[in-house]
Design an enzyme around this catalytic site. Structure first.
Site, PDB file in Angstrom:
ATOM      1  N   THR A  74       0.865  -1.184   0.000  1.00 45.34           N
ATOM      2  CA  THR A  74       0.000   0.000   0.000  1.00 45.34           C
ATOM      3  C   THR A  74       0.897   1.228   0.000  1.00 45.34           C
ATOM      4  O   THR A  74       2.068   1.138   0.367  1.00 45.34           O
ATOM      5  CB  THR A  74      -0.883   0.036   1.260  1.00 45.34           C
ATOM      6  OG1 THR A  74      -0.021   0.136   2.391  1.00 45.34           O
ATOM      7  CG2 THR A  74      -1.730  -1.200   1.375  1.00 45.34           C
ATOM      8  N   TRP A  99     -21.603  14.135   9.819  1.00 44.08           N
ATOM      9  CA  TRP A  99     -20.574  14.013   8.805  1.00 44.08           C
ATOM     10  C   TRP A  99     -20.917  14.802   7.542  1.00 44.08           C
ATOM     11  O   TRP A  99     -22.063  14.809   7.100  1.00 44.08           O
ATOM     12  CB  TRP A  99     -20.368  12.551   8.431  1.00 44.08           C
ATOM     13  CG  TRP A  99     -19.552  11.806   9.438  1.00 44.08           C
ATOM     14  CD1 TRP A  99     -18.870  12.348  10.494  1.00 44.08           C
ATOM     15  CD2 TRP A  99     -19.342  10.398   9.492  1.00 44.08           C
ATOM     16  NE1 TRP A  99     -18.248  11.358  11.208  1.00 44.08           N
ATOM     17  CE2 TRP A  99     -18.512  10.157  10.620  1.00 44.08           C
ATOM     18  CE3 TRP A  99     -19.748   9.327   8.721  1.00 44.08           C
ATOM     19  CZ2 TRP A  99     -18.088   8.878  10.974  1.00 44.08           C
ATOM     20  CZ3 TRP A  99     -19.330   8.049   9.075  1.00 44.08           C
ATOM     21  CH2 TRP A  99     -18.509   7.831  10.184  1.00 44.08           C
ATOM     22  N   GLU A 120      -5.655  -3.941  -1.088  1.00 41.73           N
ATOM     23  CA  GLU A 120      -5.982  -5.122  -0.279  1.00 41.73           C
ATOM     24  C   GLU A 120      -7.055  -5.993  -0.933  1.00 41.73           C
ATOM     25  O   GLU A 120      -7.361  -7.075  -0.453  1.00 41.73           O
ATOM     26  CB  GLU A 120      -6.488  -4.674   1.096  1.00 41.73           C
ATOM     27  CG  GLU A 120      -5.402  -4.107   2.004  1.00 41.73           C
ATOM     28  CD  GLU A 120      -5.200  -2.603   1.827  1.00 41.73           C
ATOM     29  OE1 GLU A 120      -5.553  -2.067   0.751  1.00 41.73           O
ATOM     30  OE2 GLU A 120      -4.684  -1.978   2.765  1.00 41.73           O
TER      31      GLU A 120
HETATM   32  P1  ADP Z   1      -3.473   2.861  -1.364  1.00 42.22           P
HETATM   33  O1  ADP Z   1      -2.172   2.238  -1.644  1.00 42.22           O
HETATM   34  O2  ADP Z   1      -3.480   4.338  -1.099  1.00 42.22           O
HETATM   35  O3  ADP Z   1      -4.350   2.073  -0.442  1.00 42.22           O
HETATM   36  P2  ADP Z   1      -5.348   2.069  -3.228  1.00 42.22           P
HETATM   37  O4  ADP Z   1      -5.310   2.165  -4.695  1.00 42.22           O
HETATM   38  O5  ADP Z   1      -5.430   0.759  -2.612  1.00 42.22           O
HETATM   39  O6  ADP Z   1      -4.105   2.811  -2.771  1.00 42.22           O
HETATM   40  O7  ADP Z   1      -6.488   3.034  -2.675  1.00 42.22           O
HETATM   41  C1  ADP Z   1      -7.731   2.554  -2.298  1.00 42.22           C
HETATM   42  C2  ADP Z   1      -8.618   3.687  -1.876  1.00 42.22           C
HETATM   43  O8  ADP Z   1      -8.877   4.588  -2.970  1.00 42.22           O
HETATM   44  C3  ADP Z   1      -9.990   3.248  -1.463  1.00 42.22           C
HETATM   45  O9  ADP Z   1     -10.004   2.737  -0.159  1.00 42.22           O
HETATM   46  C4  ADP Z   1     -10.788   4.531  -1.618  1.00 42.22           C
HETATM   47  O10 ADP Z   1     -10.624   5.394  -0.517  1.00 42.22           O
HETATM   48  C5  ADP Z   1     -10.160   5.176  -2.825  1.00 42.22           C
HETATM   49  N1  ADP Z   1     -10.991   4.909  -4.000  1.00 42.22           N
HETATM   50  C6  ADP Z   1     -10.848   3.948  -4.917  1.00 42.22           C
HETATM   51  N2  ADP Z   1     -11.813   4.004  -5.851  1.00 42.22           N
HETATM   52  C7  ADP Z   1     -12.636   5.028  -5.497  1.00 42.22           C
HETATM   53  C8  ADP Z   1     -13.850   5.595  -6.039  1.00 42.22           C
HETATM   54  N3  ADP Z   1     -14.411   5.134  -7.160  1.00 42.22           N
HETATM   55  N4  ADP Z   1     -14.409   6.634  -5.372  1.00 42.22           N
HETATM   56  C9  ADP Z   1     -13.858   7.123  -4.257  1.00 42.22           C
HETATM   57  N5  ADP Z   1     -12.724   6.641  -3.706  1.00 42.22           N
HETATM   58  C10 ADP Z   1     -12.113   5.609  -4.310  1.00 42.22           C
END
Ligand code: ADP
Length: 543
Positions: free
Chosen positions: A185, A446, A331
């Site tokens: 990550t 929120w 994940e």
């Molecule tokens: P990181 O390494 O930062 O975890 P990821 O690519 O795994 O990178 O990021 C996942 C996160 O990206 C999700 O948990 C969410 O917060 C955000 N995300 C992914 N797709 C969307 C979406 N369509 N809309 C909003 N947030 C998104």
């Protein structure tokens, strides 16, 4: 009583064998640092992946050993996916946009014995050499003629490493639960954490991806993944494209370049492309400026961050391209939801369809979702209640590599905490309102920063918008809107607030609007809210 069916393991070498047999002639086009259009066929990929597997065996790797890759999207990186993973080693893809200290950390943490790298990352690795002693062999993804000189001990060109090997190789009979790939990550809080995929999870994930209501991939498609091979398996494309025999176009180091993407899409007949919102901004801006239309592209899958409504509209109105929003995370291999309209939505007006398309998407078979409140009570799927989003399924991680449960990302009953806050409506469409750690709490309620950003981005004078919470004496926190103006355009604070008025709840209206030249992004192209909050730590709402 057991059923009487064969126990054929779901391993990625089976995808390669299938592709070789059934789609050997299919083309893979790559942009590399030294070749603007490298072309070869699936059968070439398969032969060279077998050569790589032979070379790694000769080098002396054992099952489960990690092999790192630091590379853009091209054919050699794709060969690595199969040559490493198919042979029973673990392909550890590394994001070159991470900070150098993070790159050193994850190479060491993973214990990579061999590292494949694009030539352009050699200076970075030379600086890190003293910290990554676990790497016994560097393999530079080029040939001897173009091999740069380097101070790294034990560096050879990829072509010389595999060149004298046989292209005959018998893929080992692996256990489908053996590890195949590793991705960390991006570690916006704390150290990066390793997600260790297995063969079974990747085959099932790829199978799910190709379904008509998911990415709908077929042998008639030409796929351009702008999502990098170094991040979350390029959303499964290396596996799913080969499963169906789609033509592949790999943009190499040119991923953020609107003109290159346009030329590739038109020239190669790309029908489907996938990437995060920021790359599409670059492409749409290029098309606007150059007066070009996307004539071949039929659909895009956009995810990794919320997709602004204005982007879906621009693709629809200017290019007749259908946007499918997706949501997922490292994940989750990464796919969790994908937005495709159901039968009862086909007759809706274009505007009503658009409203649905701005949501993250609906559940696909293989990923179960639920939203819960602070006491872990499940919340209704009514599109209004929002809570922590939890998931479970066969391609979702059960733990992090070498952390043995200490990351605490799972509930007592075995669900994974995504760290996202979401609503789910009665049709099953999920919408992300925030990351848990980015949530703005105003007067105990929120406020969705993502929704405000989305509406702000719809203003013609806004290039990019971000919303964070800032301290407020009465309401604890209030939203602050941070805006980059579009090139050559102007807009005032009052005009911005007037634009938002009526499109979001009145009490969500930002307390202030500030204009900046730059908004920080993470290595995977998302707005870096932590950094923004740091930049605005001293900010006070005007009296
Ligand atoms: P990181 O390494 O930062 O975890 P990821 O690519 O795994 O990178 O990021 C996942 C996160 O990206 C999700 O948990 C969410 O917060 C955000 N995300 C992914 N797709 C969307 C979406 N369509 N809309 C909003 N947030 C998104």
């Amino acid at each position: 009583m057991h059923g009487l069916m064969m126990d054929t393991p779901l391993v990625i070498s089976s995808i390669l064998r299938h592709a070789d047999r059934n789609h050997g002639e299919r083309e893979i086009v790559s942009v590399t640092a030294d070749n603007p259009r490298h072309r070869y066929r699936y059968s070439d990929l398969c032969g060279r992946a077998r050569q790589l597997a032979n070379a790694l065996a000769r080098f002396g790797l054992s099952r489960g050993d990690r092999v790192g890759t630091l590379a853009w999207n091209d054919y050699r990186h794709l060969e690595a996916y199969y040559g490493i993973g198919g042979a029973g080693y673990v392909c550890h893809t590394i994001n070159p946009r991470l900070f150098p200290e993070q790159i050193a950390f994850i190479i060491k943490h993973a214990g990579d014995r061999v590292l494949l790298t694009d030539p352009m990352f050699l200076p970075l690795l030379e600086k890190l050499a003293g910290h990554i002693g676990c790497v016994e062999q560097f393999i530079v993804l080029t040939d001897d003629a173009l091999m740069p000189s380097t101070t790294l001990a034990n560096a050879v060109s990829y072509e010389s490493f595999i060149g004298s090997e046989s292209s005959e190789y018998l893929w080992p009979e692996l256990d489908e639960k053996d590890a195949v790939a590793l991705c960390y990550t991006s570690g916006t809080t704390g150290d990066p954490k390793g997600v260790l995929y297995n063969h079974r999870s990747q085959v099932l994930h790829a199978y799910a991806c190709i379904a008509p209501d998911v990415m709908g991939l077929s042998s008639r498609d030409c796929v351009l993944p702008v999502v990098p091979l170094f991040h979350v398996n390029a959303w499964g494309i290396p596996y799913s494209a080969l499963m169906v025999g789609a033509k592949l176009v790999l943009p190499g180091p040119k991923m953020g370049d609107g003109e290159t993407l346009y030329t590739l899409m038109e020239g190669e007949g790309v029908t489907v492309s996938l990437g995060v919102p920021t790359v599409w901004m670059a492409l749409l801006q290029y098309c606007d400026k150059a007066g070009k239309r996307l004539n071949k592209l039929q659909r895009t899958v956009i995810g990794g961050a919320a997709v602004p409504e204005s982007m879906i509209r621009a693709f629809r109105d200017k290019h007749d391209v259908l946007v499918h929003q997706g949501w997922g995370m490292t994940e989750m291999s990464p796919l969790g939801t994908l937005n495709s309209l159901k039968a009862n939505m086909q007759e809706l007006s274009a505007e009503d369809k658009l409203k649905i398309q701005t949501k993250a998407g609906r559940g696909i078979y293989g990923v179960e979702m639920r939203i819960v409140d602070d006491e872990q009570n499940e919340l209704p799927w009514d599109g209004v209640a929002y809570g922590a989003l939890q998931v479970r399924g066969p391609w979702i991680c059960s733990d992090y590599f070498r952390l043995d449960g200490s990351a605490g990302a799972h509930t007592d009953d075995g669900w994974f905490e995504t760290g996202d806050v979401a609503t789910i409506d009665a049709e099953g469409f999920m919408a992300i309102t925030d990351r848990t750690k980015d949530v703005i709490k105003s007067g105990g309620e929120w406020i969705s920063s993502i929704e405000i950003e989305n509406v702000a981005m719809g203003h013609a004078s806004v290039a990019e918008a971000a919303v964070i919470g800032v301290p407020h004496p009465k309401w604890t926190e209030r939203p602050l809107l941070i805006v980059i103006k579009a090139e050559g355009k102007d807009v005032s604070k009052d005009e911005m607030l007037a634009w938002l008025d009526g499109k979001i709840a009145k009490w969500w209206l930002p307390e202030d609007v500030v204009f900046v030249d730059e908004i920080p992004h993470t290595a995977t192209g998302k707005i870096k809210k932590i950094e923004l909050r740091r930049q605005f730590a001293e900010y006070r709402i005007p009296a």
